[in-house]
Design a protein around this motif. Sequence first.
Motif, mmCIF file in Angstrom:
data_model
loop_
_atom_site.group_PDB
_atom_site.id
_atom_site.type_symbol
_atom_site.label_atom_id
_atom_site.label_comp_id
_atom_site.label_asym_id
_atom_site.label_seq_id
_atom_site.Cartn_x
_atom_site.Cartn_y
_atom_site.Cartn_z
ATOM 1 N N LYS A 37 0.855 -1.189 0.000
ATOM 2 C CA LYS A 37 0.000 0.000 0.000
ATOM 3 C C LYS A 37 0.887 1.234 0.000
ATOM 4 N N SER A 38 0.399 2.275 -0.637
ATOM 5 C CA SER A 38 1.157 3.522 -0.717
ATOM 6 C C SER A 38 1.185 4.195 0.644
ATOM 7 N N PRO A 39 2.300 4.865 0.960
ATOM 8 C CA PRO A 39 2.366 5.572 2.237
ATOM 9 C C PRO A 39 1.482 6.810 2.235
ATOM 10 N N ARG A 40 0.959 7.152 3.399
ATOM 11 C CA ARG A 40 0.150 8.374 3.527
ATOM 12 C C ARG A 40 1.033 9.604 3.349
ATOM 13 N N ARG A 41 2.237 9.530 3.904
ATOM 14 C CA ARG A 41 3.214 10.621 3.803
ATOM 15 C C ARG A 41 4.509 10.006 3.288
ATOM 16 N N PRO A 42 4.802 10.173 2.007
ATOM 17 C CA PRO A 42 6.001 9.535 1.454
ATOM 18 C C PRO A 42 7.276 9.943 2.180
ATOM 19 N N ALA A 43 8.078 8.953 2.502
ATOM 20 C CA ALA A 43 9.402 9.153 3.106
ATOM 21 C C ALA A 43 10.301 8.086 2.499
ATOM 22 N N GLY A 44 11.258 8.504 1.710
ATOM 23 C CA GLY A 44 12.094 7.550 1.001
ATOM 24 C C GLY A 44 11.440 7.141 -0.301
ATOM 25 N N LYS A 45 11.974 6.108 -0.906
ATOM 26 C CA LYS A 45 11.463 5.622 -2.186
ATOM 27 C C LYS A 45 10.462 4.495 -1.943
ATOM 28 N N PHE A 46 9.228 4.672 -2.416
ATOM 29 C CA PHE A 46 8.208 3.640 -2.267
ATOM 30 C C PHE A 46 8.320 2.641 -3.409
ATOM 31 N N ILE A 47 8.329 1.348 -3.063
ATOM 32 C CA ILE A 47 8.359 0.274 -4.055
ATOM 33 C C ILE A 47 7.220 -0.677 -3.732
ATOM 34 N N PHE A 48 6.254 -0.781 -4.665
ATOM 35 C CA PHE A 48 5.156 -1.734 -4.479
ATOM 36 C C PHE A 48 5.750 -3.134 -4.514
ATOM 37 N N CYS A 49 5.477 -3.935 -3.484
ATOM 38 C CA CYS A 49 6.131 -5.231 -3.394
ATOM 39 C C CYS A 49 5.318 -6.218 -2.575
ATOM 40 N N ASP A 50 5.092 -7.393 -3.151
ATOM 41 C CA ASP A 50 4.532 -8.515 -2.404
ATOM 42 C C ASP A 50 5.715 -9.193 -1.728
ATOM 43 N N LEU A 51 5.820 -9.079 -0.434
ATOM 44 C CA LEU A 51 6.983 -9.543 0.319
ATOM 45 C C LEU A 51 7.120 -11.056 0.341
ATOM 46 N N ARG A 52 6.139 -11.771 -0.162
ATOM 47 C CA ARG A 52 6.233 -13.224 -0.248
ATOM 48 C C ARG A 52 7.001 -13.665 -1.489
ATOM 49 N N ARG A 53 7.278 -12.720 -2.383
ATOM 50 C CA ARG A 53 7.902 -13.056 -3.664
ATOM 51 C C ARG A 53 9.374 -12.653 -3.672
ATOM 52 N N ARG A 54 10.219 -13.657 -3.498
ATOM 53 C CA ARG A 54 11.659 -13.436 -3.421
ATOM 54 C C ARG A 54 12.202 -12.687 -4.636
ATOM 55 N N GLY A 92 7.800 -13.381 6.621
ATOM 56 C CA GLY A 92 8.971 -13.441 7.492
ATOM 57 C C GLY A 92 10.051 -14.343 6.929
ATOM 58 N N SER A 93 9.665 -15.509 6.468
ATOM 59 C CA SER A 93 10.623 -16.453 5.916
ATOM 60 C C SER A 93 11.311 -15.899 4.676
ATOM 61 N N THR A 94 10.545 -15.336 3.761
ATOM 62 C CA THR A 94 11.115 -14.810 2.516
ATOM 63 C C THR A 94 12.036 -13.630 2.791
ATOM 64 N N VAL A 95 11.579 -12.692 3.592
ATOM 65 C CA VAL A 95 12.383 -11.491 3.868
ATOM 66 C C VAL A 95 13.679 -11.863 4.589
ATOM 67 N N LEU A 96 13.591 -12.648 5.635
ATOM 68 C CA LEU A 96 14.787 -12.973 6.411
ATOM 69 C C LEU A 96 15.773 -13.825 5.617
ATOM 70 N N GLN A 97 15.285 -14.854 4.907
ATOM 71 C CA GLN A 97 16.192 -15.704 4.141
ATOM 72 C C GLN A 97 16.843 -14.936 2.997
ATOM 73 N N THR A 98 16.063 -14.081 2.344
ATOM 74 C CA THR A 98 16.617 -13.282 1.246
ATOM 75 C C THR A 98 17.661 -12.305 1.765
ATOM 76 N N ALA A 99 17.410 -11.700 2.910
ATOM 77 C CA ALA A 99 18.388 -10.772 3.505
ATOM 78 C C ALA A 99 19.687 -11.499 3.852
ATOM 79 N N VAL A 100 19.575 -12.674 4.425
ATOM 80 C CA VAL A 100 20.769 -13.460 4.757
ATOM 81 C C VAL A 100 21.516 -13.843 3.484
#
Length: 137
Positions: A37-54, A92-100
Amino acid sequence: MSSKLRIAVTGGSGNIGQRLCEALVARGDEVFNLDRKSPRRPAGKFIFCDLRRRELVQPIFDQVDAVCLLGEFTNPKASTPEDVYATNTAIGSTVLQTAVDAKVKRIMDTSTCQTYGYWHWPVTRPDALPFDESAPL
């Protein structure tokens, strides 16, 4: 590493994520807000992303110094309890494993107060504020 960090904030459009993005931008960091979802007050660069998709998360994590995991379904009535659990577990699994795998040096994983049963229906109040990991689940 320089004092200016490149930080990915998952769920950066949520209540806490929005404030975190604003604070990081204010201190001079480069922020990537990954959310559905888009931020109410943009801060930084917004990227539309389904966090389940590596395949969507990986290219961003390959560029950052830190990841802050705040993205999840916080509304227990958003779907069935099973679907909320499955979605949050997949995120959680996708984000953490991808970050590692991307060798991100700094990872901050947060949890919702709902883990402790607070701000759920029916509402349960904590014994004391602030509460922390010593509070019973």
